[in-house]
Motif scaffolding. Structure first.
Motif, PDB file in Angstrom:
ATOM      1  N   VAL A 139      35.696  37.277  57.440  1.00  0.00           N
ATOM      2  CA  VAL A 139      34.804  37.421  58.584  1.00  0.00           C
ATOM      3  C   VAL A 139      34.077  38.766  58.497  1.00  0.00           C
ATOM      4  O   VAL A 139      34.640  39.764  58.033  1.00  0.00           O
ATOM      5  CB  VAL A 139      35.591  37.311  59.913  1.00  0.00           C
ATOM      6  CG1 VAL A 139      36.573  38.447  60.075  1.00  0.00           C
ATOM      7  CG2 VAL A 139      34.646  37.240  61.104  1.00  0.00           C
ATOM      8  N   ASP A 183      28.491  37.499  61.952  1.00  0.00           N
ATOM      9  CA  ASP A 183      28.952  36.106  62.072  1.00  0.00           C
ATOM     10  C   ASP A 183      28.972  35.718  63.550  1.00  0.00           C
ATOM     11  O   ASP A 183      29.060  36.582  64.438  1.00  0.00           O
ATOM     12  CB  ASP A 183      30.356  35.943  61.483  1.00  0.00           C
ATOM     13  CG  ASP A 183      30.372  36.042  59.966  1.00  0.00           C
ATOM     14  OD1 ASP A 183      29.300  35.899  59.364  1.00  0.00           O
ATOM     15  OD2 ASP A 183      31.460  36.273  59.402  1.00  0.00           O
ATOM     16  N   ARG A 215      28.287  31.178  59.820  1.00  0.00           N
ATOM     17  CA  ARG A 215      27.392  32.186  59.245  1.00  0.00           C
ATOM     18  C   ARG A 215      26.055  31.538  58.917  1.00  0.00           C
ATOM     19  O   ARG A 215      26.018  30.432  58.351  1.00  0.00           O
ATOM     20  CB  ARG A 215      28.028  32.779  57.989  1.00  0.00           C
ATOM     21  CG  ARG A 215      27.280  33.931  57.354  1.00  0.00           C
ATOM     22  CD  ARG A 215      28.136  34.531  56.241  1.00  0.00           C
ATOM     23  NE  ARG A 215      29.384  35.098  56.763  1.00  0.00           N
ATOM     24  CZ  ARG A 215      30.449  35.376  56.022  1.00  0.00           C
ATOM     25  NH1 ARG A 215      30.436  35.129  54.723  1.00  0.00           N
ATOM     26  NH2 ARG A 215      31.539  35.888  56.581  1.00  0.00           N
ATOM     27  N   HIS A 247      23.825  26.605  59.329  1.00  0.00           N
ATOM     28  CA  HIS A 247      24.980  27.502  59.285  1.00  0.00           C
ATOM     29  C   HIS A 247      26.029  26.919  58.336  1.00  0.00           C
ATOM     30  O   HIS A 247      26.077  25.709  58.102  1.00  0.00           O
ATOM     31  CB  HIS A 247      25.611  27.652  60.673  1.00  0.00           C
ATOM     32  CG  HIS A 247      24.779  28.410  61.654  1.00  0.00           C
ATOM     33  ND1 HIS A 247      23.682  27.854  62.283  1.00  0.00           N
ATOM     34  CD2 HIS A 247      24.894  29.694  62.126  1.00  0.00           C
ATOM     35  CE1 HIS A 247      23.155  28.748  63.110  1.00  0.00           C
ATOM     36  NE2 HIS A 247      23.871  29.864  63.035  1.00  0.00           N
ATOM     37  N   VAL A 259      32.783  29.433  58.240  1.00  0.00           N
ATOM     38  CA  VAL A 259      33.623  30.440  57.592  1.00  0.00           C
ATOM     39  C   VAL A 259      35.095  30.075  57.750  1.00  0.00           C
ATOM     40  O   VAL A 259      35.896  30.229  56.832  1.00  0.00           O
ATOM     41  CB  VAL A 259      33.342  31.836  58.181  1.00  0.00           C
ATOM     42  CG1 VAL A 259      34.293  32.873  57.597  1.00  0.00           C
ATOM     43  CG2 VAL A 259      31.895  32.229  57.928  1.00  0.00           C
TER      44      VAL A 259
END
Length: 727
Positions: free
Chosen positions: A672, A676, A691, A698, A701
């Motif tokens: 991370v 984010d 992200r 996107h 993550v």
């Protein structure tokens, strides 16, 4: 005059009739060292009597053997080409893996032939089309076999001493395979052979228990085996189940009978070794043992029914899953629970579950099985379901395509838990493309479904669809509605792995998140260095020499190293929490079982109003160690103390604390970073860190634990909902 070389083995087409397959007729031999000879012929499953072999392929390029094979050709049918259907037979010399060769030598009878189906031999492995068609028949092949012989070993390379002597003895005589004359004297081989004596003993003890006559029923036996294999924590979750209570009583009596036996230590040492054989790591065994009418497990000349062997391993798992007694910890067990998948597979088949239910069960199973072809990690599960046709089998498809199709099928059934898979230290996958969608589940890098118990999205349903999205290899995105809850503005510089490494914990401990097995005796210098480090970490942390000695003396866990890590970790969370002790406590106990998180003394310590209270070593010592009057500094950790330390370590495993611009404290996978975003998607049980990936899309993550959001507190009617394109 030199002998002419044997002709190249050439598979003949099976034809288009459903149920066509090949069978091996293994010729008898009195001496196990004799060359393997067999006849291979085409047959129909519906009209054939045969057994089937389940085994580990092994490395066939390194370890190989030879078998003399006569290929019976079917008589030519009217109007068919002479090319493949001329009458007669051709004798071949075919290379086979040594693991298969050893299994066949033990399956072979002295005076009668054995008709057996073997996947590596009876399927043309070079033909993707035939492999796909035969995989679709696997359920029928194994369920129609009179018995499935499961070969556990020994493997050719199982014992290094045997292996090295075999290589010297083998020379160029590939047909006789002189290594078979070498006695199987390896320590592991001796343990695994002896384990079968104790399998018989445990079965006899089980038969003496009242109600054991129900074990004659397959379903009752499955319930008993599954119940006894559960650890105490798992058992607590099912005590309200009436059927479970019956078998819980049986389980407790059998476990006590084995623990009380004079040879208990030897029983568990040998069965512990047997659980680790490579056989139980194979993905295909789920179908091979799950669909079989009857399974007989073999190890060399020893054998046991599936009821006997799996129940004995279940007892061993229960023993090793308990830390109620010090002597259990002393075993230093590396027990492998993957055998339990055989029990689950038989339960699954008996319940006639649909494919989405089978895939869900496989997702929640933490066992990591392997397959030579990673596509088989999905294909091997199809035979456990009543509707396997929902996913097409084709070895022409790429691995990306197989896993994407499986993910889309599960999403279509409303199953979104695969989105919250946690895998912080997964190895890289060389088979998947870099553009593999972040929403598709990678079955070859299984993760933990540890976030699945939360309800961050409350009672919302997944509102998703799949849309065309240009700019990626697969040109597809998942459109999913969600509620935005913040952007990452501060990430603590301390990652779990970095702090654990700085505290001297091993790479194995860091990657597994398990402190047990990570201890070793500390030298005098190491004790001094750790003691000085603990004393310097924070001026408010007071450590008495006796407390430091107590920490360093532990053999159950590397507690001195843990305490170094614990001080650093709590400081890293405290620095972002801005005095909110409730959020600090929530993160510290994120993975703690109810037994720990509901304890008043634990809650008092983790909810302390300052750092010194969080790290009050004297209070922690009173909670973790035996409290008998006059206890020495080296007093052992209690079973509850081990639970506490392990759960604190596990709660932090693989994570990194961070703060959102909306004021929330959270933690997620170590990757991370600032910028984010965190979103609660409808129908998804935990928030996801996403992200930006360009082109309005996107990428996921991973799941996040956001304090004050994990039970649906943020899903109010007034919350704004956006649509995200996930690639």
């Amino acid at each position: 005059m030199a002998a002419l070389p044997a002709p190249k083995f050439d598979y003949r087409p099976l034809g288009d009739d459903y149920g066509n397959f090949r069978l091996l007729e293994l010729q008898p031999a009195i001496d196990r060292r004799d060359l393997l000879r067999c006849t291979i012929q085409h047959a129909s499953i519906d009209t054939s009597a045969y057994c089937a072999l389940s085994y580990v392929w092994g490395d066939q390029k390194v370890d190989s053997s030879e078998m003399e094979t006569t290929y019976k050709r079917p008589k030519r049918r009217l109007f068919e080409s002479k090319k493949h259907y001329q009458e007669g037979a051709v004798v071949y010399r075919k290379e086979i893996g040594s693991s298969l060769a050893r299994a066949l030598r033990y399956m072979r009878q002295p005076y009668a032939s054995v008709t057996i189906w073997v996947d590596a031999f009876c399927i043309d492995q070079e033909s993707k089309e035939e492999r796909a068609s035969q995989v679709k028949l696997m359920t029928k092949i194994y369920s129609s076999a009179q018995v499935v012989h499961a070969w556990l070993g020994p493997e050719y390379n199982e014992d290094p001493a045997v292996h090295s002597r075999a290589c010297l003895a083998g020379r160029s005589n590939r047909s006789a395979r002189n290594w078979l004359t070498v006695p199987l004297v390896g320590i592991e081989i001796q343990k695994n052979t002896l384990a079968f004596d104790y399998i018989d003993l445990i079965w006899a003890l089980a038969k003496r228990i009242k109600g054991s006559e129900k074990l004659a029923s397959e379903n009752d036996w499955l319930q008993a085996c599954f119940t006894i294999a559960q650890t105490p924590a798992e058992d607590l979750q099912q005590r309200k189940n009436a059927v479970h209570q019956v078998w819980a009583s049986f389980s407790a009596q059998l476990l006590q009978a084995v623990i009380s036996h004079a040879q208990a230590g030897q029983i568990y040492t040998t069965l512990d070794s047997l659980s680790q054989v490579n056989y139980f790591s194979r993905m295909w065994i789920l179908q091979e043992t799950g669909r079989a009418k009857r399974v007989v497990f073999h190890y060399g000349e020893r054998e046991a029914s599936h009821q006997q062997l799996l129940l004995a391993l279940g007892v061993t798992r229960a023993y090793n899953g308990s830390f109620a007694k010090d002597q259990l910890r002393m075993l230093g067990s590396k027990f492998d629970s993957r055998f339990l998948s055989c029990v689950i597979a038989r339960l699954t088949c008996s319940k006639a579950l649909g494919l989405h239910e089978v895939l869900k069960l496989a997702f929640f199973d933490r066992s990591m099985h392997s397959a030579t072809d990673p596509r088989d990690l999905v294909y091997a599960l199809l035979g456990l379901a009543t509707n396997p046709q929902a996913i097409s089998v084709s070895y022409e498809l790429s691995l990306d395509e197989v896993y994407i199709a499986t993910a889309r099928f599960l999403f279509g059934q409303g199953f979104t838990d695969s989105l919250i898979t946690f895998r912080p230290y997964a190895r890289s996958n060389e088979f998947l493309s870099p553009e593999f969608p972040s929403w598709a589940y990678d079955w070859s890098r299984r993760g933990l479904p540890s976030f699945a118990r939360f309800k961050a999205a409350k009672d919302t349903r997944p509102r998703l669809s799949f849309v065309r999205h240009t700019g990626t290899v697969h040109n597809i995105a998942m459109s999913l509605k969600g509620t935005w809850i913040g952007r990452v503005v501060a990430v603590n510089e301390h990652k779990f792995s970095a702090l654990a490494s700085a505290a001297g914990l091993s790479l194995e401990v860091i990657q597994s998140g398990r402190l047990q097995g990570g201890a070793r005796p500390l030298t005098t210098d190491e004790k001094r260095i750790l003691g000085d480090l603990l004393a310097r970490i924070h001026p408010t942390v007071q450590l008495l020499p006796a407390d430091v000695a107590r920490l360093m003396s532990q053999s159950a866990l590397p507690l001195g190293n843990f305490w170094c890590w614990w001080v650093w970790w709590t400081l890293s969370i405290w620095s972002l929490a801005k005095g909110n002790t409730n959020e600090v406590a929530e993160l510290l106990l994120r993975e703690a079982p109810p037994r720990v998180s509901s304890n008043k003394d634990v809650m008092r310590l983790v909810s302390a109003r300052d750092v010194a209270g969080l790290m009050d070593l004297q209070s922690w010592s009173n909670l973790l160690f035996t409290s008998s009057t006059g206890a020495a500094p080296g007093s052992q950790l209690t079973a509850f103390g081990i639970d506490i330390v392990e759960s604190l370590f596990r709660s932090a495993w693989g994570t990194r604390p961070f703060a959102l611009d909306t004021g929330f404290l959270a933690c997620a996978a170590e990757v991370v970073q600032v910028g984010d975003e965190v979103v609660i998607f409808h129908g998804v049980k935990a928030p996801l860190v996403v992200r930006r990936a360009g082109n309005g899309a996107h990428r996921i993550v991973g799941p996040a634990h956001v304090c004050g959001a994990m039970q649906g507190q943020l899903m109010s009617v007034a919350s704004s909902v956006e649509t995200y394109a996930l690639t």
